[in-house]
Design an enzyme around this catalytic site. Sequence first.
Site, PDB file in Angstrom:
ATOM      1  N   SER A   1     -38.644  36.227  37.395  1.00 42.09           N
ATOM      2  CA  SER A   1     -39.406  35.956  38.567  1.00 42.09           C
ATOM      3  C   SER A   1     -39.204  37.546  39.332  1.00 42.09           C
ATOM      4  CB  SER A   1     -39.098  35.067  39.392  1.00 42.09           C
ATOM      5  OG  SER A   1     -39.272  34.992  40.769  1.00 42.09           O
TER       6      SER A   1
ATOM      7  N   ARG B   1     -41.573  25.702  41.252  1.00 45.13           N
ATOM      8  CA  ARG B   1     -40.429  25.604  41.042  1.00 45.13           C
ATOM      9  C   ARG B   1     -39.517  24.946  42.238  1.00 45.13           C
ATOM     10  NH1 ARG B   1     -38.471  31.431  39.919  1.00 45.13           N
ATOM     11  NH2 ARG B   1     -36.486  30.591  39.793  1.00 45.13           N
TER      12      ARG B   1
ATOM     13  N   HIS C   1     -33.875  46.247  44.610  1.00 45.12           N
ATOM     14  CA  HIS C   1     -34.062  45.091  44.858  1.00 45.12           C
ATOM     15  C   HIS C   1     -32.641  44.245  45.186  1.00 45.12           C
ATOM     16  CE1 HIS C   1     -35.465  40.912  44.503  1.00 45.12           C
ATOM     17  NE2 HIS C   1     -34.643  40.647  44.082  1.00 45.12           N
TER      18      HIS C   1
ATOM     19  N   ASP D   1     -46.110  34.745  39.488  1.00 44.58           N
ATOM     20  CA  ASP D   1     -44.801  34.361  39.977  1.00 44.58           C
ATOM     21  C   ASP D   1     -45.061  33.527  41.185  1.00 44.58           C
ATOM     22  OD1 ASP D   1     -41.852  34.476  40.154  1.00 44.58           O
ATOM     23  OD2 ASP D   1     -42.491  35.566  41.962  1.00 44.58           O
TER      24      ASP D   1
ATOM     25  N   LYS E   1     -42.018  41.212  39.518  1.00 44.82           N
ATOM     26  CA  LYS E   1     -42.442  41.864  40.654  1.00 44.82           C
ATOM     27  C   LYS E   1     -41.988  43.237  40.816  1.00 44.82           C
ATOM     28  CE  LYS E   1     -40.736  38.292  42.927  1.00 44.82           C
ATOM     29  NZ  LYS E   1     -40.348  37.062  43.608  1.00 44.82           N
TER      30      LYS E   1
HETATM   31  N1  URA Z   1     -36.023  35.650  44.105  1.00 43.77           N
HETATM   32  C1  URA Z   1     -36.913  35.616  43.574  1.00 43.77           C
HETATM   33  O1  URA Z   1     -37.806  36.400  43.447  1.00 43.77           O
HETATM   34  N2  URA Z   1     -37.097  34.791  42.221  1.00 43.77           N
HETATM   35  C2  URA Z   1     -36.351  33.748  42.135  1.00 43.77           C
HETATM   36  O2  URA Z   1     -36.568  32.915  41.276  1.00 43.77           O
HETATM   37  C3  URA Z   1     -35.143  33.755  42.735  1.00 43.77           C
HETATM   38  C4  URA Z   1     -34.765  34.721  43.701  1.00 43.77           C
END
Ligand code: URA
Length: 444
Positions: free
Chosen positions: A183, A168, A82, A161, A187
């Site tokens: 967050s 958010r 990621h 999320d 994932k």
């Molecule tokens: N990327 C994400 O997936 N979530 C966040 O909160 C910030 C960056």
Amino acid sequence: MRAVDIIARKRDGLALTDDEIRWFISSYTRGDVPDYQAAAFLMAVFLRGMSRQETVSLTLAMAHSGDVLDLSDITDYAVDKHSSGGVGDKTTLVVLPLVASCGVPVAKMSGRGLGFSGGTLDKLESIAGYNVNLSNEDFRRLARENGIVLSGQSHDLAPADGKLYALRDVTATVPSLPLIASSIMSKKIAAGANGIVLDVKVGRGAFMTDLDEARALAQIMVDIGQDAGRDMIAVLSDMNQPLGRAVGNALEVAEAIDTLNGGGPPDFREHCLELAGYMLRLYGRGQRWIDEGDIRQTLLKHLDSGTGLAKFRQLVTAQGGDVRLIDDPSLLPTASIVETYPAAQAGYIAQVAAEEIGMASFDLGAGREKKGDPVDLAVGLIVHVKVGDRVEPGTPLVTIHANDEQRLAACRARLDRAFAFSPTPVEPLPLFHGTIFGGRPTPE
Ligand code: URA
């Protein structure tokens, strides 16, 4: 349980239990807790923070709010990566085929770009016909058959999320370490990874501009992964200047192909070798792929012999893309105006401001302001210089690929702010600012 009691406890700085967090997240995902209470909860977390244990509970609650991929019929150990997002970051396009070409299966879901930060899916869509919307069955079948698949994220993955992130965004609660970490990690965990390499960007073109904060975020994510039973490696990488030379969707695909052909900009090639190496190292977990020298030699061989490129070709073919453009990248979308932006003075390059370069590309139409906006796949920039390079007046700094005169003018104005020059030599920027290991890959 009542949402109002959980909000009050967090408001008062008390630690929430695993049960409370799981109840809140599952009730919110089902729609039983309304947005206004979730917004209050987010602000309480933003102001009061969360302990490591609470953050792990929040992450796992979000990860299990929808489907959790089980890739055990495809591989006994799934590795994923990621990136926290940057300018010119086309790493996935190189690292995934490179790792897969070493016999390590990779099944990855990627995202779209927002603002000046690019997204892998948009880049892939520069390849005519490439299908990023795969059914779950096709995703698994391609992973099983080819050892590589790269698609968009399933809607059923970590839906909590998706809902919370949108909330958010409009409640000023994005920049909270536990909320960002949970967050991202929810994932990754829902996507079925056993081992995860995190590329945490830091610098003026990154989400995190401060090294200490970026390190804290990386550490929290490593801790979460470790507590959730995953093996973790987080790399802190510099994002003060763009990665590689190309910024913009089709231009970045061309640079990725060049890199998979044994070429490419040295910084980008090195970045890919480092990340791919860590993915192989996770996969080895003390068995194969533990010798760093061996890993690097193998990766170099796969870059220079075209083995990684062959895997990329297999990926593109399997997902319906036009493979002819791998051999002839001039078939990628092209812009109607191509012009050079020259240096106005002599000196050493002291700054190639990543966020200004990202915005200059955005001004051309390469990025999107809000979700769903279209992007121009052909436009973007090739940045020819790095911090520390010596230039003379007229040395080309950037080649601009544009489709619109007005946008081109905005881009040029932005580039005027991107560069700084020094009369005395300037140290090149580092590629990396450190690595954090968690779980089993901790070095001896
Ligand atoms: N990327 C994400 O997936 N979530 C966040 O909160 C910030 C960056």
